[in-house]
Design an enzyme around this catalytic site. Structure first.
Site, PDB file in Angstrom:
ATOM      1  N   TRP A 111       0.838  -1.208   0.000  1.00 23.98           N
ATOM      2  CA  TRP A 111       0.000   0.000   0.000  1.00 23.98           C
ATOM      3  C   TRP A 111       0.864   1.247   0.000  1.00 23.98           C
ATOM      4  CZ3 TRP A 111      -4.389  -1.040  -1.898  1.00 23.98           C
ATOM      5  CH2 TRP A 111      -5.005  -2.275  -1.634  1.00 23.98           C
ATOM      6  N   ASP A 170      -1.384   6.772   6.477  1.00 23.98           N
ATOM      7  CA  ASP A 170      -2.451   5.899   5.974  1.00 23.98           C
ATOM      8  C   ASP A 170      -2.729   4.915   7.098  1.00 23.98           C
ATOM      9  OD1 ASP A 170      -4.049   3.966   4.897  1.00 23.98           O
ATOM     10  OD2 ASP A 170      -2.716   3.428   3.234  1.00 23.98           O
ATOM     11  N   LYS A 188     -12.318  -1.631   7.756  1.00 22.31           N
ATOM     12  CA  LYS A 188     -11.703  -2.565   8.709  1.00 22.31           C
ATOM     13  C   LYS A 188     -12.183  -2.256  10.130  1.00 22.31           C
ATOM     14  CE  LYS A 188      -8.165  -2.331   5.332  1.00 22.31           C
ATOM     15  NZ  LYS A 188      -8.464  -3.461   4.553  1.00 22.31           N
TER      16      LYS A 188
END
Ligand code: PMP
Length: 362
Positions: free
Chosen positions: A103, A173, A197
């Site tokens: 990511w 992030d 999540k």
């Protein structure tokens, strides 16, 4: 609830049962409204209360100072890979990126489309099995900002504390560990997270942004990609993801009822310890991917002695009514994601299954 199974998925992931029950109960008609949240105007009083209530709880949970804006955006965390540099990286400037997984790499790729990127550290050579040390960071003192990924969902590593980055705004992030532990918002210029999540369903992205950074956005940005648009219109410039925000609102209420971030962090650490202890105590049958000191309390990755055994493990796990345990293809093996809403009983059930599988196949 009897037909619910243990869901170890990395995201979208398990949600708190009281949240699902309330959403189900009120899906035909919100109490006193006679219509569902899916059917009312985003400019109605009812939705305004949901949005403001959600923001208020988020502020309370993380003690967010008044000088920060809380935005509910769309496009996933992936759009933030672009919006961050488009808004915060001035022409001719350079941004530092700390690369700790796929990511982070994607974030770098998007930033490079906007301007200059300097990779301040990368643990790719070790297949992202650890977080770099502070001494390894080669920070550019003139960086427009420093970007890092707080938890690496695919590799199961997590920063134990934020990197020290000096005066440059820190951009995190936090998609896969937001609100899993206390967070010192003041250390950041900007925090972003896809909701799917720890916050709610997919389709809504939380952005927490220090107000002074709004002045950086170039004037010619497309309206929807400019943080100023969403800050000025309080996330209601256009139709927001109403259902996602509604579920997030219920999830934040649940999180407060759990005792907030310090309490949930304690429970998350307990859950993860049960699993890591089982891995460490298996005499090498289960091999962790993450190095000690970099282990994630959210995503626990491990390998078995062979791919054959891993296949067998996953098949048997399915029969035992565990879902979502297959690791990402770049690591292989098993990944157990145990976010806030994942019950300790599920971790204990997995550990007992692991012991049994080891006994039969060791
Ligand atoms: N960053 C991290 C750390 C992630 O785990 C994910 C998704 N799993 C993303 C970014 C991308 O999020 P989205 O799918 O919301 O764009």
């Amino acid at each position: 609830m009897t037909d619910r199974i243990f869901n170890f998925a990395a995201g979208p992931a398990v949600l708190p049962e009281p949240v699902l029950a309330e959403a189900q109960r009120d899906l035909m008609a919100l109490p006193g409204v006679g219509m569902s949240v899916l059917e009312i105007s985003h400019r109605s009083k009812t939705f305004e209360e949901i949005l403001l209530g959600c923001e208020a709880d988020i502020r309370k949970l993380a003690a967010i100072p008044a000088s920060y804006r809380v935005l509910f955006l769309q496009g996933g965390a992936s759009l933030q890979f672009s919006m961050v540099p488009m808004n915060l990286l001035p022409a001719g400037g350079s941004a530092d990126y700390i690369v700790t997984g796929s990511w982070s790499q994607k974030a770098v790729k998007e930033a490079q489309r906007v301007g200059a990127v300097h990779v301040a550290a990368s643990t790719e050579a070790e297949n992202f099995s650890r977080i770099p040390t502070q001494a390894e960071l080669e920070l550019d003192p003139r960086a427009a900002y420093v970007h890092f990924t707080t938890n690496n969902t695919i590799f199961g590593t997590q920063w134990q504390r934020e990197p020290e980055v000096g005066a440059a705004p820190l951009v995190g992030d936090a998609s896969s560990d937001i609100f899993s532990r206390p967070i010192d918002v003041q250390r950041y210029g900007l925090i972003y997270a896809g909701a799917q999540k720890n916050l709610g369903p997919s389709g809504v992205t939380l952005v927490i942004l220090r107000e002074d950074l709004l002045a950086r956005s170039p004037k010619n940005l497309p309206t929807m990609l400019d943080y100023n648009t969403h800050a000025k219109e309080k996330s209601l410039y256009n139709t927001p993801p109403v259902f996602g925000i509604y579920i997030m609102r219920l999830t934040m209420k649940w999180l407060l009822a759990q005792g907030g971030l310090a309490a949930i962090a304690e429970r998350n650490a307990e859950k993860a310890k049960v699993l890591y202890d089982a891995i460490d105590g298996s005499g090498g049958f289960y091999r962790p991917h993450a190095k000690p000191g970099s282990r994630s309390n959210m995503n626990v990755n491990f390998r078995l002695p062979s791919e054959e055994l891993e296949k067998g493990f996953l098949a048997a796990a399915k029969t035992a009514r565990f879902d979502g345990l297959k690791g990402h293809r770049s690591v292989g093996g098993i990944r157990a994601s145990i976010y806030n809403a994942f019950p300790k009983a599920g971790v204990e059930a997995l550990v007992s299954f692991m012991k049994d599988f080891h006994q039969k196949n060791g």
